[in-house]
Design a protein around this motif. Structure first.
Motif, PDB file in Angstrom:
ATOM      1  N   GLN A 631       0.827  -1.206   0.000  1.00  0.00           N
ATOM      2  CA  GLN A 631       0.000   0.000   0.000  1.00  0.00           C
ATOM      3  C   GLN A 631       0.865   1.261   0.000  1.00  0.00           C
ATOM      4  O   GLN A 631       0.601   2.203  -0.742  1.00  0.00           O
ATOM      5  CB  GLN A 631      -0.928  -0.005   1.227  1.00  0.00           C
ATOM      6  CG  GLN A 631      -2.071  -0.989   1.151  1.00  0.00           C
ATOM      7  CD  GLN A 631      -3.027  -0.657   0.024  1.00  0.00           C
ATOM      8  OE1 GLN A 631      -3.341   0.513  -0.228  1.00  0.00           O
ATOM      9  NE2 GLN A 631      -3.477  -1.674  -0.688  1.00  0.00           N
ATOM     10  N   TYR A 632       1.912   1.268   0.824  1.00  0.00           N
ATOM     11  CA  TYR A 632       2.789   2.438   0.867  1.00  0.00           C
ATOM     12  C   TYR A 632       3.530   2.631  -0.456  1.00  0.00           C
ATOM     13  O   TYR A 632       3.803   3.765  -0.866  1.00  0.00           O
ATOM     14  CB  TYR A 632       3.800   2.302   2.004  1.00  0.00           C
ATOM     15  CG  TYR A 632       3.189   2.477   3.379  1.00  0.00           C
ATOM     16  CD1 TYR A 632       2.155   3.386   3.590  1.00  0.00           C
ATOM     17  CD2 TYR A 632       3.653   1.752   4.467  1.00  0.00           C
ATOM     18  CE1 TYR A 632       1.598   3.554   4.839  1.00  0.00           C
ATOM     19  CE2 TYR A 632       3.101   1.914   5.733  1.00  0.00           C
ATOM     20  CZ  TYR A 632       2.073   2.807   5.900  1.00  0.00           C
ATOM     21  OH  TYR A 632       1.525   2.977   7.146  1.00  0.00           O
ATOM     22  N   GLN A 635       1.028   4.415  -2.679  1.00  0.00           N
ATOM     23  CA  GLN A 635       0.526   5.719  -2.242  1.00  0.00           C
ATOM     24  C   GLN A 635       1.504   6.868  -2.458  1.00  0.00           C
ATOM     25  O   GLN A 635       1.168   8.021  -2.188  1.00  0.00           O
ATOM     26  CB  GLN A 635       0.153   5.657  -0.752  1.00  0.00           C
ATOM     27  CG  GLN A 635      -1.092   4.821  -0.485  1.00  0.00           C
ATOM     28  CD  GLN A 635      -1.348   4.644   1.003  1.00  0.00           C
ATOM     29  OE1 GLN A 635      -0.596   5.139   1.826  1.00  0.00           O
ATOM     30  NE2 GLN A 635      -2.419   3.935   1.324  1.00  0.00           N
ATOM     31  N   GLN A 636       2.702   6.601  -2.877  1.00  0.00           N
ATOM     32  CA  GLN A 636       3.701   7.650  -3.143  1.00  0.00           C
ATOM     33  C   GLN A 636       4.107   8.408  -1.877  1.00  0.00           C
ATOM     34  O   GLN A 636       4.656   9.509  -1.974  1.00  0.00           O
ATOM     35  CB  GLN A 636       3.159   8.661  -4.179  1.00  0.00           C
ATOM     36  CG  GLN A 636       2.744   8.035  -5.509  1.00  0.00           C
ATOM     37  CD  GLN A 636       3.941   7.475  -6.279  1.00  0.00           C
ATOM     38  OE1 GLN A 636       4.978   8.113  -6.349  1.00  0.00           O
ATOM     39  NE2 GLN A 636       3.793   6.288  -6.837  1.00  0.00           N
ATOM     40  N   VAL A 637       3.856   7.850  -0.701  1.00  0.00           N
ATOM     41  CA  VAL A 637       4.258   8.512   0.524  1.00  0.00           C
ATOM     42  C   VAL A 637       5.732   8.221   0.786  1.00  0.00           C
ATOM     43  O   VAL A 637       6.227   7.140   0.482  1.00  0.00           O
ATOM     44  CB  VAL A 637       3.388   8.035   1.715  1.00  0.00           C
ATOM     45  CG1 VAL A 637       3.549   6.556   1.970  1.00  0.00           C
ATOM     46  CG2 VAL A 637       3.714   8.828   2.967  1.00  0.00           C
ATOM     47  N   GLN A 816      -7.490  -1.609   3.032  1.00  0.00           N
ATOM     48  CA  GLN A 816      -7.045  -0.261   2.704  1.00  0.00           C
ATOM     49  C   GLN A 816      -8.184   0.724   2.898  1.00  0.00           C
ATOM     50  O   GLN A 816      -9.349   0.353   2.982  1.00  0.00           O
ATOM     51  CB  GLN A 816      -6.532  -0.192   1.263  1.00  0.00           C
ATOM     52  CG  GLN A 816      -7.607  -0.478   0.217  1.00  0.00           C
ATOM     53  CD  GLN A 816      -7.085  -0.298  -1.200  1.00  0.00           C
ATOM     54  OE1 GLN A 816      -6.298   0.599  -1.460  1.00  0.00           O
ATOM     55  NE2 GLN A 816      -7.506  -1.162  -2.104  1.00  0.00           N
ATOM     56  N   HIS A 818      -9.297   4.678   1.345  1.00  0.00           N
ATOM     57  CA  HIS A 818      -8.979   5.611   0.265  1.00  0.00           C
ATOM     58  C   HIS A 818      -8.799   7.031   0.802  1.00  0.00           C
ATOM     59  O   HIS A 818      -9.318   7.381   1.872  1.00  0.00           O
ATOM     60  CB  HIS A 818     -10.083   5.582  -0.792  1.00  0.00           C
ATOM     61  CG  HIS A 818     -10.278   4.223  -1.406  1.00  0.00           C
ATOM     62  ND1 HIS A 818      -9.353   3.663  -2.247  1.00  0.00           N
ATOM     63  CD2 HIS A 818     -11.277   3.316  -1.260  1.00  0.00           C
ATOM     64  CE1 HIS A 818      -9.782   2.460  -2.635  1.00  0.00           C
ATOM     65  NE2 HIS A 818     -10.939   2.231  -2.037  1.00  0.00           N
ATOM     66  N   GLN A 819      -8.082   7.838   0.033  1.00  0.00           N
ATOM     67  CA  GLN A 819      -7.720   9.166   0.513  1.00  0.00           C
ATOM     68  C   GLN A 819      -8.889  10.142   0.535  1.00  0.00           C
ATOM     69  O   GLN A 819      -8.761  11.231   1.091  1.00  0.00           O
ATOM     70  CB  GLN A 819      -6.576   9.722  -0.334  1.00  0.00           C
ATOM     71  CG  GLN A 819      -5.267   8.971  -0.125  1.00  0.00           C
ATOM     72  CD  GLN A 819      -4.112   9.577  -0.896  1.00  0.00           C
ATOM     73  OE1 GLN A 819      -4.316  10.440  -1.739  1.00  0.00           O
ATOM     74  NE2 GLN A 819      -2.895   9.123  -0.604  1.00  0.00           N
ATOM     75  N   SER A 838      -3.655   6.803   5.628  1.00  0.00           N
ATOM     76  CA  SER A 838      -4.302   6.998   4.330  1.00  0.00           C
ATOM     77  C   SER A 838      -5.571   7.828   4.429  1.00  0.00           C
ATOM     78  O   SER A 838      -6.108   8.266   3.411  1.00  0.00           O
ATOM     79  CB  SER A 838      -4.643   5.631   3.712  1.00  0.00           C
ATOM     80  OG  SER A 838      -3.488   4.835   3.588  1.00  0.00           O
TER      81      SER A 838
END
Length: 921
Positions: A631-632, A635-637, A816, A818-819, A838
């Motif tokens: 997931q990370y 997510q581009q984090v 997960q 969502h944002q 998230s």
């Protein structure tokens, strides 16, 4: 002894009973009490001397098994009083006192008060109220005064009084009767109020009110409104009824009372406005303070709006039968239903660490030892859930000289919805035994030295812990002899009992400093002008272990994202178990596999509900870490972005503070200093919590190994049956101190109870009387109620966002979030971090400004609101909502979001309903 005693003469309990002595005390303390004089018990004793032997003859022949015998005796005694004549000398004194205080044409109330020489046997004593036993007469004229006095005297032998005294094993003649003659107040509205809840002992004010005089409320003779004023925040809950009738003065007869209709305009309206209710609540707490005990208070309000107090008596609690429970705050560690092993192990944990903490605070060893039973029962197990026993917490905490300083802030930090009265309220038991101020200052000085050295002591604690846990971290004990496992467990816990108290010292300083900081912000006018400022100032400032663990997983996601081959492989292989197998065999990128395993080794005790022994950690389920890392990666984090955002948030808050306090450099630097100290204490708390997770993780590994041993030896059918056994039952089987060899039967019973407990809900606060299991512990599950579209909670991390509600009752049901979604949960623990990171915002039913949920929101700049009552049922999954983390306000914009809402949230635009709602704000 004087025969006639005025209110200004301060009548004593011995002369007139506590009913009137209390009124005199209140009047001296500027509480409005109608003037009165008392006919002391000496007059009763003198006037009834001639008939006393006759009364004794009658009472000795009562058969208390037969109601007719009691009634007959009461009537016979009444005839003796009818024939009684008050001597002229005493009658003259009574009339002179009447004329002097009230005037010949006045109307008065005439009230009896029974008085005994034996402690606790007088009316309105702390142990016996004798409520409703003694007679009272209203609107009495001078010419009827002596007749009413005699009727007050004989009320001591009413059927009810005879039964009550006999049931209490009191001598039915061992009393005298004093009589109060008090100016009659022509009340327009009257009330009975309790300075704390008479059933639960919560320090909330309860008020019952009606139109007319107080007898209507006391006797429940007319329709009554009921009000509840919560102590913590002064929130008023009202139950208003249709008030058709009232009791008032019978002007036609010129005496007595009559029932009349309430004017139609007032029937549906509350008897008291919110302003009056808050004034009454303040008065109730003031009177409680005068007598240092919870009070049952009667009063009335006249035509001019003046509040008059007519009586105040102690609320009688049987503290020997009462226990007060709450799961506020503790659900963050042990949410929902858990197992016997988790409870028994946690009970042991609380006992061990608080023993050390009390010693550090300065409580003598002998006093801790004397209270060992309470120390061993700080938490309870109700319907499969862990509860604090507040009765024991308060009694133990009061042994410390520091508790009066931190009580209110401690209750607020713990997230309690109310304070509670328990045995020994007021000065602590130890405090009463302090012989000199010097002793107190020695203890205080010792604590101040600990405060000065606290940060150094915390560093020592972490060095000690790393040295102890390092060889045990993640160890599989299945090849270790079971008796050696038990001995190792106890060796580790012996050291824990000598070191862990320092973490509780940190938690002792934390609420005190938090209260100081909040009051300083209030005094500076910053709380209302910049509601989210304090939360933002608490960001940054040192490493948090829980955050470092999460950022370690973020770094693993970054590694995948920056390695094209690895990213392609993770994208192609969807099954997390398969990916873990490849990592375990090191078939993927070597450096990535090394980092992944390093994370598992050092951070593997982190997981969902990680303090529950039955819950596997990430070390036990590494494929769950694979899912999080994936997931990370998507997510581009990045770790750098997270840390930079946190620091930027605090830098901006510092700039706001500086601008707000321009021209006040001393106050600016003072606030920076104390918020820095508070950040440090919060950091200590969160870092020591992961040490606790590792301690529980080590213990889990021991218990899991013993579970496999029991299966191997045919003692249990399944290794997870061990979770349904108590700690001492497990070790007792190993070391020969147990009570039974049939552990499987115990496990089967407990597993069945565990399943049944999952089918019910329990309230946050419970007060039990007598045997706990005889009380109703489960709460009724109600259908979701409609109502206001606005909810209010405790603002914890600033930011105003709109999103789709994602109601999650258990994090394992969701992979997960969502944002564009706002996470809504009952409570969270560090295992929720991957979901929280998230989320667009976070809302929780439980928690405080210093809870994990609030700290996480501030750390990652996620708008957060905690302590929102029943939010998981008030807001439906999929609703469109708006939340403001600075004010704590949540608005439901649409009960069910539509596709337009999803589309606009993803693009960052404002949908029509959002724009319309904003236009109305």
């Amino acid at each position: 002894m004087k025969h006639i005693i005025s209110i200004n003469d301060l009548p004593t309990n011995a002369e007139t009973g506590s009913k009137f002595s209390r009124q005199a005390v209140m009047a001296k303390r500027d509480i409005q009490v109608p003037p009165f004089f008392c006919i002391s018990k000496a007059v009763y004793t003198a006037c009834t001397a001639a008939i006393r032997s006759s009364i004794r003859y009658i009472t000795d022949r009562i058969d208390f098994r037969q109601q007719a015998s009691i009634i007959s005796a009461s009537e016979a005694i009444g005839l003796l009083f009818d024939e009684l004549t008050i001597p002229e000398k005493e009658a003259q004194q009574i009339y002179e006192a009447f004329d002097r205080m009230h005037g010949k044409d006045a109307m008065v109330s005439v009230r009896a008060s029974t008085v005994s020489d034996r402690a606790g046997q007088s009316e309105d004593s702390a142990t016996n109220a004798f409520a409703g036993m003694s007679s009272s007469f209203l609107y009495v004229k001078r010419e009827h005064l002596l007749d009413k006095v005699k009727l007050c005297w004989v009320s001591g032998f009413s059927t009810e009084s005879l039964i009550y005294r006999h049931a209490q094993s009191f001598d039915v003649m061992d009393f005298a009767v004093a009589v109060g003659v008090q100016r009659m107040i022509f009340g327009q509205r009257s009330f009975v109020m309790f300075s704390c809840h008479p059933e639960t002992a919560a320090k909330d004010v309860l008020i019952a009110g009606a139109h007319g005089i107080g007898e209507g409320v006391v006797q429940e003779a007319v329709p009554i409104d009921h009000y509840h004023i919560r102590q913590m925040d002064q929130v008023i809950t009202s139950h208003v009824v249709n008030k058709t009738e009232q009791l008032t003065f019978d002007a036609e007869q010129g005496y007595g009372v009559k029932r009349i209709p309430v004017p139609f305009a007032f029937r549906e309206q509350p008897v008291f406005s919110d302003e009056v209710l808050l004034e009454l609540a303040t008065l109730a707490r003031r009177i409680e303070g005068i007598f240092a005990a919870p009070q049952d208070i009667e009063g009335t309000i006249d035509e001019q709006g003046q509040i008059w107090i007519l009586q105040s008596r102690p609320i009688v609690f049987n503290y020997d039968r009462q226990l007060i429970w709450t799961n506020a705050n503790v659900t963050e560690s042990f949410p929902g239903v858990t197992t016997a092993l988790t409870y028994s192990f946690s009970k042991y944990f609380y006992r061990v660490i608080f023993f050390d903490a009390y010693l550090r605070i300065g409580v003598p060893y002998k006093r801790i030892h004397d209270n060992f039973e309470m120390l061993d029962r700080m938490i309870g197990f109700l319907k499969g859930r862990v509860y604090y026993c507040l009765t024991h917490f308060y009694l133990l905490h009061r042994q410390t000289p520091m508790f009066p300083l931190l009580a209110k802030d401690w209750e607020k930090m713990m997230g309690f919805s109310a304070s509670y009265h328990t045995r020994g309220d007021g000065l602590s038991a130890w405090g009463r035994k302090i012989k000199t101020k010097l002793t107190y200052y020695i203890v205080l000085f010792r604590n101040l030295l600990q405060v000065v050295n606290h940060q150094r002591n915390m560093l020592k604690f972490h060095h000690w812990w790393e040295k102890l846990i390092s060889p045990l971290r993640g160890k599989d004990f299945r090849l270790t002899d079971p008796l050696e496992q038990a001995q190792l467990f106890h060796r580790v816990w012996k050291e824990v009992g000598e070191q862990w108290g320092i973490t509780l010292m940190n938690d002792t300083y934390l609420p005190i400093l938090n209260g100081i900081v909040n009051r300083a912000f209030d005094k500076a006018g910053l709380t209302t002008r910049y509601p989210g400022l304090l939360s933002e100032l608490l960001c940054g400032g040192g490493r948090l272990r829980s955050v470092d663990i999460m950022l370690s997983a973020v770094a693993l996601g970054e590694y995948i994202r920056n390695n094209k081959a690895l990213a392609a492989h993770f994208n192609a292989v969807q099954d997390a178990h398969t990916l873990w197998g490849e990592i375990e065999r090191e078939e993927l990128d070597g450096e990535f596999c090394r980092r992944f395993k390093h994370h598992l080794h050092y951070n593997g005790d982190r997981g969902l509900q990680e303090l529950k022994v039955e819950q596997p950690s990430l070390r036990d389920t590494p494929w769950e870490l694979v899912k999080i890392v994936k997931q990370y990666a998507v997510q581009q984090v990045s770790e750098a972005t997270v840390r930079a955002t946190e620091q930027q948030t605090r830098d901006q808050a510092v700039a706001v503070l500086k601008n707000a306090l321009k021209g006040k450099p001393v106050r600016y630097h003072y606030l920076l200093l104390i918020t820095g100290w508070l950040r440090g204490l919060i950091r200590n708390r969160e870092n020591s919590r992961y040490c606790r997770s590792e301690l529980f993780g080590f213990s889990k590994n021991i218990f899991n190994a013993l579970g496999h041993y029991f299966v191997k030896e045919g003692i249990l059918r399944s290794a997870d049956d061990v979770y349904h056994l108590a700690k001492d039952e497990i070790f007792g089987y190993i070391d020969g101190t147990g009570y039974t060899e049939d552990l499987q039967s115990l496990a089967d019973i407990r597993r069945k109870e565990f399943t049944a407990n999952t089918q019910c809900q329990t309230p946050e606060q419970i007060t039990t009387m007598g045997p706990v299991r005889q009380n109703s512990l489960a709460k009724e599950v109600r259908e979701q109620q409609g109502g206001s579209n606005e909810l209010k909670g405790l603002p914890s991390a600033a930011g105003r966002v709109t999103g789709i509600a994602r109601v999650i009752t258990h994090p394992t049901t969701v992979e997960q979030i969502h944002q564009h979604e706002i996470l809504i949960a009952r409570e969270t623990d560090p295992g929720w971090l991957f979901l929280m990171m998230s989320a667009r915002g976070i809302i929780a039913e439980k928690g405080s400004m210093l809870s994990h949920t609030a700290i996480t929101g501030r750390k990652f700049n996620i708008p957060t609101i905690v302590s929102v009552k029943e939010v998981t049922t008030r807001i439906q999954d999929g609703a469109l909502i708006e939340m403001d983390g600075a004010t704590g306000i949540i608005r439901i914009l649409r009960e069910k979001a539509i596709q337009e809402d999803y589309d606009t949230l993803k693009t960052g635009q404002r949908s029509a309903v959002i724009l319309q709602e904003e236009a109305t704000v």
